[in-house]
Design a protein around this motif. Structure first.
Motif, short mmCIF file in Angstrom:
data_model
loop_
_atom_site.label_atom_id
_atom_site.label_comp_id
_atom_site.label_asym_id
_atom_site.label_seq_id
_atom_site.Cartn_x
_atom_site.Cartn_y
_atom_site.Cartn_z
N TRP A 98 0.92 -1.12 0.05
CA TRP A 98 0.30 0.19 0.05
C TRP A 98 0.64 1.44 -0.11
O TRP A 98 1.86 1.12 0.92
CB TRP A 98 -0.61 0.27 1.18
N SER A 99 0.20 2.60 -0.47
CA SER A 99 0.99 3.79 -0.29
C SER A 99 -0.07 4.82 -1.33
O SER A 99 -0.63 4.22 -1.69
CB SER A 99 1.99 3.55 -1.77
N SER A 100 0.25 5.51 -0.13
CA SER A 100 -0.76 6.57 -0.45
C SER A 100 -0.25 7.14 -1.76
O SER A 100 -2.09 7.72 -2.24
CB SER A 100 -0.69 8.12 0.86
N ALA A 101 0.61 6.91 -2.92
CA ALA A 101 0.05 7.19 -3.90
C ALA A 101 -0.52 7.00 -4.88
O ALA A 101 -1.37 7.06 -6.28
CB ALA A 101 1.50 7.54 -4.62
N LYS A 102 -0.50 5.20 -4.51
CA LYS A 102 -0.49 4.46 -5.92
C LYS A 102 -2.35 3.34 -5.28
O LYS A 102 -2.81 2.40 -5.98
CB LYS A 102 0.50 3.49 -6.10
#
Length: 181
Positions: A98-102
């Protein structure tokens, strides 16, 4: 610990006065397996010097009902662990990041979930009866359903038709990875 039974502490890690007790009746299956592991270690590496009179052995060294109950709980925990391992073979956990961008990405590989196998699978949500929520698992897409290896009459969809599975919205049904933003 000499001269007293503090079995519970070996499973819980609570070595305070309150935790240094012999009552294991309310321990979880995992904690009972920890006790079994501890018992195996000691029986493999140390010679017994006697039995402690108390909850598990009477004054004659004979097992008590509490010992039989603890042994039954350990046996149940071992069955539960074997079933859990079997479920993990059928439905290995997905890889995930998980990433905030993707956002979230789930994918399957031949080693995802620490389960080496000859198939990759596709990500699905698995709902277990009695559990809240779901988690991502990899699902076989070809061959007979799990537990029916010799079945000639099947739809060649692996475990895709299992009623406890759900596709991820917005992901192709046969994609090996799924990105949710």
């Amino acid at each position: 610990l000499t001269g007293r039974d503090a079995t519970r502490a070996f499973a819980t890690g609570d070595f305070t006065q309150a935790g240094l007790v012999d009552d294991v009746s309310a321990l979880s299956p995992g904690e009972m397996l920890a006790i079994q592991s501890w018992l195996s270690f000691y029986s493999d590496n140390y010679d017994p010097v006697g039995k402690l009179v108390g909850r598990f052995y009477d004054e004659n060294g004979a097992p008590t009902e509490a010992l039989r109950e603890a042994e039954a709980a350990i046996e149940e925990a071992q069955k539960f662990q074997a079933e859990s391992e079997q479920r993990k073979q059928q439905f290995p956990p997905c890889n995930s990041e998980w990433s905030s961008a993707k956002g979230s990405r789930f994918w399957c590989s031949r080693q995802s979930g620490g389960v080496n196998r000859d198939w990759t699978g596709v990500p699905r949500k698995l709902y277990r009866p009695g559990s809240r929520g779901s988690h991502c698992v990899c699902v076989r897409t070809a061959g007979p359903p799990w537990g029916q290896p010799d079945s000639a009459e099947h739809s060649d969809r692996g475990d895709l038709d299992n009623p406890h599975l759900e596709e991820y919205d917005g992901c192709h049904p046969l994609a090996e990875q799924c990105v949710l933003t």
